[in-house]
Scaffold this motif. Structure first.
Motif, short mmCIF file in Angstrom:
data_model
loop_
_atom_site.label_atom_id
_atom_site.label_comp_id
_atom_site.label_asym_id
_atom_site.label_seq_id
_atom_site.Cartn_x
_atom_site.Cartn_y
_atom_site.Cartn_z
N LYS A 1 0.81 -1.22 0.00
CA LYS A 1 0.00 0.00 0.00
C LYS A 1 0.85 1.27 0.00
CE LYS A 1 -4.08 -1.78 2.38
NZ LYS A 1 -4.84 -1.76 3.64
N LEU B 1 5.41 0.79 -5.83
CA LEU B 1 4.81 1.46 -6.97
C LEU B 1 5.32 0.80 -8.25
CD1 LEU B 1 5.22 5.14 -5.73
CD2 LEU B 1 3.19 3.69 -5.58
N SER C 1 4.65 -0.11 -12.51
CA SER C 1 4.03 0.45 -13.72
C SER C 1 2.87 -0.42 -14.21
CB SER C 1 5.07 0.56 -14.84
OG SER C 1 6.11 1.40 -14.46
N ASN C 2 3.02 -1.73 -14.12
CA ASN C 2 2.04 -2.66 -14.70
C ASN C 2 1.24 -3.45 -13.68
OD1 ASN C 2 2.81 -2.31 -17.61
ND2 ASN C 2 4.77 -2.95 -16.77
N LYS D 1 -0.86 -3.45 -10.03
CA LYS D 1 -1.54 -2.60 -9.05
C LYS D 1 -2.03 -3.48 -7.90
CE LYS D 1 -5.35 0.51 -8.40
NZ LYS D 1 -6.76 0.38 -8.43
N GLU E 1 -4.32 -4.87 -5.28
CA GLU E 1 -5.78 -4.91 -5.15
C GLU E 1 -6.23 -5.36 -3.77
OE1 GLU E 1 -6.70 -7.47 -8.40
OE2 GLU E 1 -6.39 -5.88 -9.88
N PHE F 1 -2.40 -8.58 -7.28
CA PHE F 1 -1.61 -7.52 -7.91
C PHE F 1 -1.93 -7.59 -9.40
CE2 PHE F 1 0.77 -8.18 -4.07
CZ PHE F 1 1.30 -6.95 -3.74
N SER F 2 -2.99 -6.92 -9.83
CA SER F 2 -3.48 -6.99 -11.20
C SER F 2 -3.75 -8.45 -11.56
CB SER F 2 -2.52 -6.31 -12.17
OG SER F 2 -2.36 -4.96 -11.83
N ASP G 1 7.06 -6.83 -13.14
CA ASP G 1 6.70 -5.50 -13.63
C ASP G 1 7.67 -5.02 -14.70
OD1 ASP G 1 4.96 -3.13 -13.33
OD2 ASP G 1 6.85 -2.18 -12.73
#
Length: 119
Positions: free
Chosen positions: A19, A23, A25-26, A28, A30, A44-45, A91
């Protein structure tokens, strides 16, 4: 194998770092995905991280699969750092992995059965 208290601490550190500091790029973060078993699953995506009852961390997605054994770390910080390295690799190589997946470990029997039932 790690204790339930150590697993909880790893889960807390994973969520905290994802959180606040991770960070990508590809990918995220969740959050935790609700499930009915003993395992803790985080999204994570298109990549799922599973912290199982033994303390192993499974990194699974359609183009990448690997795991971190509980024997490979001695502290929660080490576990989370190893996991971060795996996610950073995914990523940074996201586009290449789409055309050339890296599946380092086979799916477990339970996962294969669950996927067949779902399809």
């Amino acid at each position: 194998m790690v204790s339930a208290q150590a697993r909880q601490y790893i889960a807390n550190k994973l969520e905290e770092q994802a959180k606040q500091n991770w960070l990508f790029s590809n990918l995220k973060f969740e959050g935790e995905i609700p499930n009915q078993g003993k395992n803790r699953i985080y999204g994570f995506s298109d990549v799922c991280i599973t912290l199982n009852h033994k303390g192993d961390l499974w990194i699974e997605g359609p183009t990448y699969r690997n795991f971190i054994s509980s024997n490979n770390y001695h502290t929660a910080k080490e576990a989370v750092d190893l996991l971060h390295d795996q996610l950073r690799y995914i990523d940074e190589n996201y586009k290449r992995l789409q055309s050339s997946p890296e599946i380092w470990v086979k799916k477990g029997l339970f996962t294969r059965i669950k996927e067949r039932i779902a399809s």
